[in-house]
Design an enzyme around this catalytic site. Structure first.
Site, short mmCIF file in Angstrom:
data_model
loop_
_atom_site.label_atom_id
_atom_site.label_comp_id
_atom_site.label_asym_id
_atom_site.label_seq_id
_atom_site.Cartn_x
_atom_site.Cartn_y
_atom_site.Cartn_z
N HIS A 138 0.87 -1.18 0.00
CA HIS A 138 0.00 0.00 0.00
C HIS A 138 0.91 1.24 0.00
O HIS A 138 2.03 1.18 0.54
CB HIS A 138 -0.82 -0.07 1.29
CG HIS A 138 -1.89 0.97 1.42
ND1 HIS A 138 -1.64 2.25 1.85
CD2 HIS A 138 -3.23 0.90 1.23
CE1 HIS A 138 -2.78 2.93 1.91
NE2 HIS A 138 -3.75 2.14 1.53
N ASP A 215 3.29 -4.31 8.01
CA ASP A 215 2.03 -3.59 7.88
C ASP A 215 0.91 -4.61 8.11
O ASP A 215 0.66 -5.46 7.26
CB ASP A 215 1.98 -2.97 6.48
CG ASP A 215 0.60 -2.44 6.11
OD1 ASP A 215 -0.36 -2.66 6.88
OD2 ASP A 215 0.49 -1.82 5.04
N GLN A 218 -4.21 -5.41 6.87
CA GLN A 218 -5.12 -6.46 6.38
C GLN A 218 -4.90 -7.79 7.08
O GLN A 218 -5.62 -8.76 6.82
CB GLN A 218 -4.95 -6.66 4.86
CG GLN A 218 -5.20 -5.42 4.01
CD GLN A 218 -6.64 -4.96 4.04
OE1 GLN A 218 -7.55 -5.68 4.47
NE2 GLN A 218 -6.87 -3.74 3.61
N LYS A 241 -10.41 -1.16 10.26
CA LYS A 241 -10.57 -2.34 9.40
C LYS A 241 -10.86 -3.60 10.19
O LYS A 241 -11.00 -4.68 9.63
CB LYS A 241 -9.30 -2.55 8.56
CG LYS A 241 -9.02 -1.42 7.57
CD LYS A 241 -7.76 -1.70 6.80
CE LYS A 241 -7.20 -0.47 6.13
NZ LYS A 241 -7.85 -0.12 4.87
N CYS A 380 -4.82 2.40 -3.62
CA CYS A 380 -3.57 2.94 -3.04
C CYS A 380 -2.40 2.00 -3.27
O CYS A 380 -1.51 1.87 -2.40
CB CYS A 380 -3.71 3.24 -1.56
SG CYS A 380 -4.96 4.46 -1.20
C1 LIG Z 1 -2.23 -3.17 3.41
C2 LIG Z 1 -2.64 -1.81 3.86
N1 LIG Z 1 -1.74 -1.01 4.44
C3 LIG Z 1 -2.06 0.21 4.89
C4 LIG Z 1 -3.32 0.72 4.77
C5 LIG Z 1 -3.59 2.09 5.26
O1 LIG Z 1 -4.46 2.08 6.31
P1 LIG Z 1 -4.96 3.45 6.93
O2 LIG Z 1 -5.57 4.20 5.81
O3 LIG Z 1 -5.92 3.03 7.97
O4 LIG Z 1 -3.76 4.13 7.48
C6 LIG Z 1 -4.30 -0.08 4.16
C7 LIG Z 1 -5.69 0.39 4.00
O5 LIG Z 1 -6.11 1.12 3.20
C8 LIG Z 1 -3.95 -1.35 3.70
O6 LIG Z 1 -4.86 -2.13 3.10
#
Ligand SMILES: Cc1ncc(COP(=O)(O)O)c(C=O)c1O
Lengths: 421, 131
Positions: A138, A215, A218, A241, A380
């Site tokens: 992401h 990270d 997910q 999430k 993203c």
């Molecule tokens: C794998 C992953 N990393 C990071 C994020 C970023 O999460 P957040 O927008 O809650 O910071 C997301 C979600 O959009 C994600 O799916």
């Protein structure tokens, strides 16, 4: 028991828990859209819905106990502080953090990674150093490192993704030979659904002398996570999430690392002593929590963690695997549908795809008329889409409350879109 | 369905008019929609009176954004540049003839954004005008 996901037995839906009862705990599932059709919410990888237990914990906090935390010596401040700290315990317990002192509240995964980049990274990275991340990430696990790189001048290297949708282990191995200082990767891909072998990758990175940041955005919603067993150094996740509210998440890091890291933001709460000559920092984790925090959101995060632990993360994982498998097998049968990423045994929680002749936006708009919510776009993850020669994809992602018949409605909607175009 | 995807939209999407590139265009601009990654290039040739004599567009996008570009090409061909500069978001919505929600407004307006960027020769088209 039907299949195996990373060695775990997977039950058919309904075998492990009464999932219809679970669904009824989510008030928004009653929602009708488009003038009366039942909502089918399949955009869970973007943000999950919330059970009544979480909504009520937050409302109760505001109705009965709200005050600032760690400040006043009065009943409400004591209560608010206790609730805020209990929630930290639960949020840490969900990932088996050894101590809640190592659990730093952040706004979300993005902020957690930026905190590590801005604090640990700024203090430890410079010319001649290497940071490894992956094409699968992401943007939140790419851009903070690019920003820091522009400032500190280290090398930033990317592990590519194989045609099957896994991290390329050969390239990973050869990048370890460059003795990186930090290796960053996602637990579960938000586009491919790939579940990365975190413990193996971590062992390889550690053998090369690197620290590991995972990270968990997910991963935490769908998998039992044990940061100690995985052996990682930094683990980050978002509340919204995993049944919790927006505006709150957790960064866990090993204590020695947090102790050595400089503060990231200055202000109230994070100091031990301030004089006009300088300041001394508060103990962990408060050193990283400047300013009045998101208290109600923290309470909601703790309630979400407790909710998931009560269901049992093994049960949650089985249910997610079951739905993912069911959806994969439905969609793979539809002519003109191309699924991204690995087969159903190596993925969790979602299916991304594209449909011949139908742009993902148009597909999503047509499904929306049927009340079916999916995500369309690059999610993203532009580098990943570019590596697949796509600019966008459609993504259906599942959670506790989803059902087979909802996935059938998705499949019918895709067929309908195919007929329109 | 009929509202969102009336036949003309699907037709322009499947059979885009003036799709491709021009040789030596007088005006050319490219832009993308950062939220969805859609991208669009528009090229224009004018005569000595600044009347548009040929147009072309290319790019990737959804039915709304590509139909919008295709229809816009037909609208501006043989118009003057001054005329083009007066186009507003309402003109685009009238041209499309469908209801557009806030999220997909950016898809609908990408064509006008790129066109104006091209003919003004500026990068900073009045964003407010399109938002
Ligand atoms: C794998 C992953 N990393 C990071 C994020 C970023 O999460 P957040 O927008 O809650 O910071 C997301 C979600 O959009 C994600 O799916």
């Amino acid at each position: 028991m039907t299949r195996n996901l990373n060695g775990r037995a997977v039950a058919a839906a309904g075998e492990t828990l009464d999932w219809a009862a679970v669904r009824s705990q989510f008030p928004i599932m009653e929602r009708k859209v488009q003038g009366g059709v039942q909502l089918v919410y399949l955009d869970n990888a973007a943000s999950s819905q919330k059970p009544a237990a979480v909504l009520e914990a937050m409302a109760r906090y505001y109705r009965t106990s709200h005050a600032n935390v760690h400040r006043g010596v009065h009943t409400l401040s004591e209560e608010a502080t206790a609730l805020y700290e209990d929630a930290r315990q639960n949020a840490g317990r969900l990932i088996n953090a050894p101590s809640s002192r190592e659990c730093v509240y952040v706004r979300n995964t993005t902020e957690g990674i930026n905190l590590v980049a801005g604090s640990w990274g700024r203090a430890n990275l410079g010319p001649g150093d290497t940071v490894v991340t992956t094409v699968m990430e992401h943007h939140s696990n790419i851009v903070p490192w690019q920003i820091l790189q522009a400032d500190r001048g280290f090398d930033l290297r990317y592990v590519p993704v194989t045609p099957e949708g896994n991290l390329d282990r050969d390239v990973f191995g050869s990048l370890m030979a460059e003795e990186p200082k930090l290796v960053c990767f996602t637990h579960v891909s938000n586009v491919l659904g790939t579940v990365n072998p975190v413990a193996e990758l971590t062992a390889e990175a550690h053998a090369a002398g690197a620290l590991v940041l995972v990270d968990g955005a997910q991963g935490v919603p769908h998998l039992p996570v044990d940061v100690q067993a995985l052996g990682v150094d930094f683990y980050v996740y978002s509340g919204h999430k995993m049944c919790g509210p927006t505006g709150i998440g957790l960064l866990w890091a090993r204590r020695e690392l947090l102790q050595a890291m400089p503060p990231w933001m200055g202000g109230g709460e994070m100091i031990r002593e301030v004089t006009l000559e300088g300041s001394r920092w508060n103990e962990l984790p408060y050193k990283f929590e400047a300013g009045t925090p998101a208290i109600a959101e923290a309470v909601g995060l703790g309630a979400a963690a407790e909710y998931l632990m009560d269901l049992g993360m093994d049960n949650v994982a089985s249910h997610s695997a079951y739905l993912t498998n069911y959806a994969y097998n439905q969609l793979v049968e539809i002519e003109g549908v191309h699924i991204l990423g690995p087969g159903p045994e190596d993925r969790l929680g979602l299916v991304s795809f594209h449909v011949d002749e139908v742009h993902p936006h148009d597909l999503s708009a047509i499904l929306d008329l049927d009340g079916v919510a999916i995500r369309a776009g690059h999610h993203c993850a532009q580098p990943l889409h570019r590596s697949l020669d796509l600019i966008a994809s459609a993504r259906a992602s599942f959670y506790l409350y989803n059902t087979e018949s909802e996935i059938d409605r998705l499949a019918a909607g895709i067929e309908r879109a195919r007929r329109i175009f | 369905m009929d509202q969102l995807y009336r036949e003309a939209i699907i037709d322009h999407y499947k059979h885009p008019r003036h799709y491709g590139c021009l040789e030596a265009p007088d005006y050319k601009a490219h832009d993308l929609n950062p939220f969805c990654g859609d991208e669009l290039t528009i090229e224009v040739k004018v005569d000595e009176d600044e009347i548009i004599r040929s147009v072309a567009f290319n790019g990737k996008g959804c039915a709304i954004s590509l139909a919008s570009a295709s229809m816009l090409m037909e609208e501006i061909l043989h118009e003057s540049l001054d005329e083009v500069k007066t186009w507003t978001r309402e003109d685009i919505l009238d041209m499309l003839g469908i209801e557009i929600g806030p999220v997909r407004m950016k898809c609908a307006l990408l064509s006008l954004k790129v066109l104006k960027k091209g003919v003004y020769g500026l990068d900073q088209l009045e964003e407010e005008e399109l938002d």
